[in-house]
Motif scaffolding. Sequence first.
Motif, short mmCIF file in Angstrom:
data_model
loop_
_atom_site.label_atom_id
_atom_site.label_comp_id
_atom_site.label_asym_id
_atom_site.label_seq_id
_atom_site.Cartn_x
_atom_site.Cartn_y
_atom_site.Cartn_z
N THR A 344 0.86 -1.20 0.00
CA THR A 344 0.00 0.00 0.00
C THR A 344 0.88 1.24 0.00
OG1 THR A 344 -1.27 -1.26 1.59
CG2 THR A 344 -2.04 0.99 1.13
N PRO A 345 0.64 2.20 -0.91
CA PRO A 345 1.49 3.39 -0.90
C PRO A 345 1.25 4.23 0.35
CG PRO A 345 -0.21 3.58 -2.59
CD PRO A 345 -0.40 2.24 -1.93
N ASP A 346 2.29 4.95 0.80
CA ASP A 346 2.11 5.85 1.94
C ASP A 346 1.48 7.16 1.45
OD1 ASP A 346 4.14 7.68 0.97
OD2 ASP A 346 5.64 6.25 1.69
N THR A 347 0.97 7.95 2.39
CA THR A 347 0.42 9.26 2.04
C THR A 347 1.37 10.33 2.57
OG1 THR A 347 -1.77 8.33 2.36
CG2 THR A 347 -1.64 10.73 2.19
N PRO A 348 2.07 11.03 1.68
CA PRO A 348 3.02 12.05 2.15
C PRO A 348 2.32 13.39 2.40
CG PRO A 348 3.25 11.76 -0.22
CD PRO A 348 2.12 10.87 0.22
N TRP A 349 2.89 14.16 3.30
CA TRP A 349 2.33 15.49 3.62
C TRP A 349 3.48 16.39 4.07
CZ3 TRP A 349 2.28 17.93 8.55
CH2 TRP A 349 1.50 19.08 8.63
N THR A 350 3.30 17.68 3.87
CA THR A 350 4.27 18.62 4.41
C THR A 350 3.54 19.79 5.07
OG1 THR A 350 6.17 20.02 3.92
CG2 THR A 350 4.52 19.86 2.21
N GLY A 351 4.15 20.35 6.11
CA GLY A 351 3.55 21.50 6.79
C GLY A 351 4.64 22.41 7.33
N LEU A 352 4.23 23.64 7.67
CA LEU A 352 5.18 24.63 8.20
C LEU A 352 4.89 24.85 9.68
CD1 LEU A 352 4.97 27.18 5.23
CD2 LEU A 352 6.88 25.66 5.75
N ARG A 353 5.85 24.49 10.52
CA ARG A 353 5.68 24.72 11.97
C ARG A 353 5.83 26.22 12.24
NH1 ARG A 353 9.47 20.66 11.05
NH2 ARG A 353 8.97 18.58 11.85
N PRO A 354 4.82 26.86 12.86
CA PRO A 354 4.92 28.31 13.12
C PRO A 354 5.82 28.57 14.34
CG PRO A 354 2.78 27.48 13.82
CD PRO A 354 3.56 26.28 13.35
N ALA A 355 7.12 28.71 14.11
CA ALA A 355 8.08 28.65 15.22
C ALA A 355 8.61 30.00 15.64
CB ALA A 355 9.25 27.75 14.81
N THR A 356 8.72 30.20 16.96
CA THR A 356 9.48 31.33 17.51
C THR A 356 10.94 30.85 17.65
OG1 THR A 356 9.11 30.63 19.79
CG2 THR A 356 7.49 32.16 18.85
N PRO A 357 11.91 31.76 17.74
CA PRO A 357 13.31 31.32 17.86
C PRO A 357 13.57 30.49 19.11
CG PRO A 357 13.18 33.67 17.34
CD PRO A 357 11.78 33.22 17.62
N THR A 358 12.88 30.81 20.21
CA THR A 358 13.14 30.11 21.48
C THR A 358 12.30 28.85 21.64
OG1 THR A 358 11.39 31.44 22.47
CG2 THR A 358 13.65 32.23 22.77
N GLY A 359 11.27 28.69 20.81
CA GLY A 359 10.35 27.56 20.98
C GLY A 359 9.21 27.87 21.95
N ILE A 360 9.22 29.06 22.54
CA ILE A 360 8.15 29.44 23.48
C ILE A 360 7.03 30.16 22.71
CG2 ILE A 360 7.60 30.83 25.53
CD1 ILE A 360 9.49 28.65 26.24
N PRO A 361 5.80 29.66 22.78
CA PRO A 361 4.71 30.35 22.07
C PRO A 361 4.40 31.72 22.68
CG PRO A 361 3.85 28.50 23.36
CD PRO A 361 5.34 28.45 23.49
N ILE A 362 3.76 32.55 21.88
CA ILE A 362 3.38 33.89 22.35
C ILE A 362 1.89 33.84 22.71
CG2 ILE A 362 3.22 36.34 21.69
CD1 ILE A 362 5.43 35.59 19.53
N ILE A 363 1.60 33.93 24.00
CA ILE A 363 0.22 33.78 24.49
C ILE A 363 -0.07 34.98 25.38
CG2 ILE A 363 -1.38 32.28 25.77
CD1 ILE A 363 0.77 30.04 25.42
N GLY A 364 -0.95 35.87 24.93
CA GLY A 364 -1.27 36.99 25.83
C GLY A 364 -1.75 38.22 25.09
N ARG A 365 -1.78 39.31 25.83
CA ARG A 365 -2.28 40.57 25.29
C ARG A 365 -1.27 41.18 24.34
NH1 ARG A 365 -7.17 42.01 27.09
NH2 ARG A 365 -7.87 40.70 28.81
#
Length: 406
Positions: A344-365
Motif C-alpha cells: 500500500t502506498p504511503d500518504t506524504p504530507w508537508t507542513g510549516l511549523r509556526p516557530a518562535t526562535p526560542t520555541g516558546i509560544p506567544i500567548i497573551g495581550r
Amino acid sequence: MKQHIAVIGGGVVGLSTAYALIRAGHDVTLIEQNEDVGLGASYANGGQLSYRYVRPLADAGIPRQALGWMLKPGSPVSLRLRADPKQWRWMLSFLSACNRSTNRRNATLLLQLGLESQAEMATWRAEGLDGYFWRQAGKLVLYRNHTAFRKAVSAIQDPTLEQALSPAECTKIEPAFAHLAPDLAGGVFSPEDEVADSYLFCKALKTSLLSLPRFRYLPGQAALVPETGKNCTLTVDGTRVATDLVVLAAGLNSRDIAAPLGIQLPLYGLKGYSLTLRPSPETLPSVSVTDYDNRIVYARLGDALRVAAMVDIGAEDRSLTPDRLESLRGLVRQTLPGVSTSGTPDTPWTGLRPATPTGIPIIGRSRCENLLLNVGHGALGFTLAAGSAARIATMIGHAHSDGVQK
Ligand SMILES: Cc1cc2nc3c(=O)[nH]c(=O)nc-3n(C[C@H](O)[C@H](O)[C@H](O)COP(=O)(O)OP(=O)(O)OC[C@H]3O[C@@H](n4cnc5c(N)ncnc54)[C@H](O)[C@@H]3O)c2cc1C
C-alpha cells in the motif's frame, strides 16, 4: 462579564481557543479562510501529545551541528540561507537562544504548559470530546549517541514522569524496534504521554462547537486594520465584523495579519514532512517512539502509522520535495524494517511549523487593547494547544459559564 470574541484561525490552536472560550461562557465566532478547519500545519502532524518531551530545538551545540547538516544531504535538519530578512532575524535570535541555561529555562516553561495542556485535554475528554484516536500510549525516545543519551538523562526533571532505560528495557517496552537494540545507548520513557490524530481532533472540536448556540463559524479571510486609539478593527473578506475582543491564532500567517498593526511577530515556518502508512496491524508499534538521532517520530493512530520528521530552515513553502521524502522513506525502512505496508502506498504530507526562535509560544495581550495573541507553537502546537487556550480564557475571565455539556 460575557464578551463576544472572534478567533482568527481554524487550526488546532484556534479551535482549542474557541472551545476554551465557549467553556468560559463567552460568545465566540471562529474565522477560517480554508474550505474546512485543520488543513494547515495541524493536518497530518506527528500526532504526539508529548507533554514531557518539550525541549526546544535551540540548544548548546546546535550551531556546530547545523554546519554539518548544511553539508550533508538527507540529514534531519536542513539549512538553506536566503536573502530574506525574516529568516536572518529569526536565525540571529535562534542562535542567541542556543545555550544550555536558556534551553533549560525554556524547557521548564514548556513542561509547565505541557502539563496544563494534559490536564485540560483530560477535562475535555471527560465532557465527551472524542473521535480522534486518543491513546495514552507512553513515549519512548531512543538514543544511539551516548553523549546525547547522557545529556537527556541529566535533563530529566521528575524521575516519576520520565524514566531512563537500558537498550534491553527499551526493547521490552516496544518490541517493534528490537533490532535497534545493539546500536542503542538507551532510551527515556514517559509512560503518561499520549497520541492522537490532530486533524480528527480539529474536526471533533468543530462538531462540538457547532452544536452550541453561542458559537458561530464564519468562513472567510480575516484581516486586522489599525484604528485610531489603541484598538484594531477586524474585517472578514473586506467586511467589518463587530466584536469585543479578537484572538489571533492563525498559525504562521499570524505574522502577516499582525504586521499592519505594527506588531512584528518573530515567527518563521520550519518545514516538516510526514508519511501515513497502513501496515499490517501485527507489525504496528504500540508505544509512540522518537528516534532521536534521526529526529523521527512514530505514532500509531487507529490502524495507521504516522511518521513525521525533518526540519527544513529556509524553505517556507508547502511543496513535497521528492529527495526529502525519499530520505525519510529510507530512514523508516532502516529503522522499522518489520513494518510491512503490503504494497500500500504511503500518504506524504508537508507542513510549516509556526516557530518562535526560542520555541516558546506567544500567548497573551498585545499593544492593541482588543487583541490577544495565541501563536508560535512551533513543533509542539498539538501538545500545547489546550493549555494555551485555557491560559487565554483565564486572561479574559469567565462569564458565568454554562459549559459545553448538553
Ligand atoms: C511535520 C510536522 C510534524 C509535527 N508533529 C507534531 C507533533 O507530533 N506534536 C505536536 O504537538 N505538534 C506537532 N507539530 C506542530 C503542530 O502541527 C503545529 O504547531 C500546529 O499545528 C500549529 O497550529 P496552529 O493552529 O497554530 O496553525 P495551523 O494549523 O496552521 O492553523 C492556522 C489556521 O489559520 C488559518 N488562517 C490563516 N490566515 C487566516 C486568515 N487571514 N483568515 C482566516 N483564517 C486564516 C489557516 O487557514 C489555518 O487553518 C508538527 C508540525 C509539522 C509540520
